[in-house]
Write a protein that holds these residues in place. Structure first.
Motif, short mmCIF file in Angstrom:
data_model
loop_
_atom_site.label_atom_id
_atom_site.label_comp_id
_atom_site.label_asym_id
_atom_site.label_seq_id
_atom_site.Cartn_x
_atom_site.Cartn_y
_atom_site.Cartn_z
N GLY A 124 0.82 -1.21 0.00
CA GLY A 124 0.00 0.00 0.00
C GLY A 124 0.85 1.26 0.00
O GLY A 124 0.54 2.23 -0.70
N GLY A 125 1.95 1.23 0.76
CA GLY A 125 2.84 2.38 0.80
C GLY A 125 3.48 2.65 -0.55
O GLY A 125 3.60 3.81 -0.97
N LEU A 126 3.88 1.59 -1.24
CA LEU A 126 4.49 1.76 -2.56
C LEU A 126 3.48 2.31 -3.56
O LEU A 126 3.80 3.21 -4.34
CB LEU A 126 5.02 0.41 -3.07
N ILE A 127 2.28 1.77 -3.53
CA ILE A 127 1.26 2.20 -4.50
C ILE A 127 0.82 3.63 -4.23
O ILE A 127 0.80 4.48 -5.14
CB ILE A 127 0.05 1.25 -4.47
N VAL A 128 0.46 3.93 -2.98
CA VAL A 128 -0.01 5.27 -2.64
C VAL A 128 1.10 6.30 -2.85
O VAL A 128 0.88 7.37 -3.42
CB VAL A 128 -0.52 5.31 -1.19
N GLY A 129 2.31 5.97 -2.39
CA GLY A 129 3.43 6.89 -2.57
C GLY A 129 3.70 7.16 -4.05
O GLY A 129 3.96 8.30 -4.44
N GLY A 130 3.61 6.12 -4.87
CA GLY A 130 3.82 6.30 -6.29
C GLY A 130 2.74 7.15 -6.94
O GLY A 130 3.02 8.02 -7.77
N LEU A 131 1.51 6.90 -6.56
CA LEU A 131 0.40 7.69 -7.11
C LEU A 131 0.50 9.15 -6.72
O LEU A 131 0.19 10.05 -7.52
CB LEU A 131 -0.94 7.10 -6.64
#
Length: 213
Positions: free
Chosen positions: A58-65
């Motif tokens: 979730g951190g990778l996805i949200v941070g990337g977005l």
């Protein structure tokens, strides 16, 4: 600076904090059988079924977005083709980061027959240094010496870190031995570069002559 551009600039500050924060917290709460610095990769915390699965991915996805709007802001502030090429590589890296979260380890147990995790990971660690080098070269051409030197220097952190890891293992590439350490250093380097760019864009708006000092 319009409000939209201002918010996009803030995204450049928030994105690495969210990403690195999630990774760091995951390393602290992950049970030893799931993750240790000595015997695991960072992606093991996002493996299907791991307790840290939602936090890490979730951190990778949200941070990337969150980082994508900043890439747009950076593009609007670009000064030449080399800077824009570097930004394009930055986007590839960020999309790769999102891909690591989506195509987590053992995602084939949930969907797709072919694992895309290695491709996503390579998009992050393999492209990030080139983004810094190309953008830094563009900054140098624009006369922004400080940003150019910082971008290029941070880009070199990646290969030097991986080279140091390989040498520490006597030339053996073993993803089961301290692999998370160079991964984390590379992630911090990329996040630090994004923060640097965000702060630079903010200062450039407040003081157009800042980059030339």
């Amino acid at each position: 600076m319009t409000e939209t551009k201002r918010l996009a600039t803030y995204c450049g500050i928030a994105a690495p904090l969210v990403t690195l924060g999630a990774i760091l917290i995951a390393t602290l709460v992950a049970p030893p059988e799931t993750f240790t610095w000595r015997t695991r990769a960072l992606s093991d915390m996002g493996r299907y079924g791991a307790p840290t699965f939602p936090l890490f991915n979730g951190g990778l996805i949200v941070g990337g977005l969150i980082g994508l709007p900043f890439a747009w802001r950076l593009w609007t502030a670009s000064r030449n083709r080399l800077e824009r090429a570097g930004i394009a590589l930055l986007v590839v890296t960020v999309v790769g980061q999102i891909g690591v979260g989506i195509f987590f380890l053992e995602h084939t147990a949930v969907y797709l027959e072919r694992s895309l995790h290695p491709v996503a990971a390579l998009s992050v660690f393999g492209v990030a240094p080139f983004a810094g080098w190309v953008y830094g070269t563009g900054a140098a051409r624009a006369g922004d010496t400080r940003l150019a030197v910082a971008s290029i220097a941070i880009g070199f952190v990646h290969p030097l870190t991986w080279a140091g890891w390989v040498l520490a293992l006597d030339g053996a590439v073993d993803t089961d031995t301290w692999f998370a350490v160079p991964e984390f250093v590379a992630a911090v380097a990329f996040g630090s570069w994004i923060l640097l760019l965000a702060v630079t864009i903010a200062y450039r708006h407040d003081d157009p002559d800042w980059s030339a000092r």
